[in-house]
Design an enzyme around this catalytic site. Structure first.
Site, PDB file in Angstrom:
ATOM      1  N   PHE A 142      -8.162   8.112   8.754  1.00  0.00           N
ATOM      2  CA  PHE A 142      -8.092   8.707   7.644  1.00  0.00           C
ATOM      3  C   PHE A 142      -9.276   8.297   6.622  1.00  0.00           C
ATOM      4  O   PHE A 142     -10.090   7.885   7.167  1.00  0.00           O
ATOM      5  CB  PHE A 142      -6.849   8.023   6.773  1.00  0.00           C
ATOM      6  N   GLY A 143      -9.447   8.635   5.236  1.00  0.00           N
ATOM      7  CA  GLY A 143     -10.557   8.290   4.604  1.00  0.00           C
ATOM      8  C   GLY A 143     -11.780   8.846   5.140  1.00  0.00           C
ATOM      9  O   GLY A 143     -11.805   9.647   5.502  1.00  0.00           O
ATOM     10  N   TYR A 144     -12.808   8.055   5.313  1.00  0.00           N
ATOM     11  CA  TYR A 144     -14.055   8.579   5.667  1.00  0.00           C
ATOM     12  C   TYR A 144     -14.278   8.313   6.988  1.00  0.00           C
ATOM     13  O   TYR A 144     -15.400   8.342   7.547  1.00  0.00           O
ATOM     14  CB  TYR A 144     -15.174   7.536   4.869  1.00  0.00           C
ATOM     15  N   HIS A 198     -13.479  -2.917  10.096  1.00  0.00           N
ATOM     16  CA  HIS A 198     -13.231  -3.878   9.122  1.00  0.00           C
ATOM     17  C   HIS A 198     -11.903  -4.487   8.563  1.00  0.00           C
ATOM     18  O   HIS A 198     -11.774  -5.528   8.689  1.00  0.00           O
ATOM     19  CB  HIS A 198     -13.903  -3.114   7.823  1.00  0.00           C
ATOM     20  N   ARG A 199     -10.857  -3.485   8.794  1.00  0.00           N
ATOM     21  CA  ARG A 199      -9.534  -3.984   8.448  1.00  0.00           C
ATOM     22  C   ARG A 199      -9.111  -4.824   9.874  1.00  0.00           C
ATOM     23  O   ARG A 199      -8.159  -5.891   9.397  1.00  0.00           O
ATOM     24  CB  ARG A 199      -8.570  -2.847   8.283  1.00  0.00           C
ATOM     25  N   ASP A 240      -7.840  -4.307   0.055  1.00  0.00           N
ATOM     26  CA  ASP A 240      -8.740  -3.500  -0.488  1.00  0.00           C
ATOM     27  C   ASP A 240      -9.742  -3.192   0.107  1.00  0.00           C
ATOM     28  O   ASP A 240     -10.337  -4.262   0.734  1.00  0.00           O
ATOM     29  CB  ASP A 240      -8.932  -3.938  -1.825  1.00  0.00           C
ATOM     30  N   THR A 259       0.828  -1.181   0.044  1.00  0.00           N
ATOM     31  CA  THR A 259       0.021   0.118  -0.016  1.00  0.00           C
ATOM     32  C   THR A 259       0.800   1.309  -0.121  1.00  0.00           C
ATOM     33  O   THR A 259       1.920   1.120   0.519  1.00  0.00           O
ATOM     34  CB  THR A 259      -0.815  -0.107   1.214  1.00  0.00           C
ATOM     35  N   ASN A 299      -0.680   3.944   1.055  1.00  0.00           N
ATOM     36  CA  ASN A 299      -1.601   4.721   2.141  1.00  0.00           C
ATOM     37  C   ASN A 299      -0.721   4.713   3.463  1.00  0.00           C
ATOM     38  O   ASN A 299      -0.649   3.502   4.257  1.00  0.00           O
ATOM     39  CB  ASN A 299      -2.996   4.256   2.229  1.00  0.00           C
TER      40      ASN A 299
END
Length: 197
Positions: A152-154, A180-181, A69, A7, A9
């Site tokens: 990060f992200g949403y 989730h991760r 992903d 990644t 990220n």
């Protein structure tokens, strides 16, 4: 054991390093000056994209590779942004522009119709072409405005029912415990990594 985390990220890199604490695993990334090819994530599912990325990079580097992903699926939007979460607001999308677009798309949607879930599919691939994938999900809803700026992200607009707060308000330890991760990675850990380390 050395594992390459595929990644670019930095938020994901921090999450994975947290998840592998106290394990006999050396996590290496592009931050360790390892060159990797750009993998076109053109699959229509998280599973296809995660596996493609892990397999291509494992073969290229010769190192066991873990790839994730992940994305946000909003019920009202029929699962969008889904696999397009990172580029929801266009080619030059940022976390901020993606959140702005999602909040705009949901601006007239009432609270009870803002259900959403994060999905992560983590794949471990070997240079010989073998791989295994593991899926994790977390339920929540989309807030009407940002709350907090952790992660990060949403994260600032995703309200976790289990934590009783947005992911943006949660500490990394709190988020990883239900995310989730974190869930996908724990399946990978239990079924693969614990047997290797």
């Amino acid at each position: 054991m050395k594992i390459f985390l595929a990644t670019k990220n930095k938020g994901k890199i921090e999450d994975f390093k947290k998840l592998t604490e106290n394990m006999d695993i050396e996590v290496v990334t592009i931050l360790d000056n390892i060159e990797i090819p750009d993998v076109v994530e053109d699959g229509d599912t998280f599973e296809k994209n995660s596996a493609k990325k892990a397999l291509e990079i494992a073969k290229y580097t010769g190192i066991v590779t873990v790839s994730d992903d992940s994305g946000l699926c909003v019920d009202y939007l029929n699962g969008a942004p889904g696999v397009y979460s990172a580029r929801y607001s266009g080619e030059n999308a940022t976390d901020e522009s993606n959140m702005d677009k999602l909040l705009e798309d949901l601006k007239d949607v009432k609270k009870e119709d803002r259900k959403a879930h994060f999905v992560s599919v983590v794949t471990i691939a070997y240079p010989n072409g073998e791989y295994q994938s593991f899926r994790g999900e977390v339920e929540g809803e989309i807030l009407f405005e940002r709350q907090g700026n952790n992660g990060f992200g949403y994260n600032p607009i995703f309200y976790s029912k289990e934590l009783g707060k947005s992911f943006g308000m949660a500490t990394m330890d709190e988020r990883v415990s239900v995310s989730h991760r974190g869930r996908a990675f724990r399946k990978l850990k239990e079924e693969v990594l614990d047997k290797l380390s």
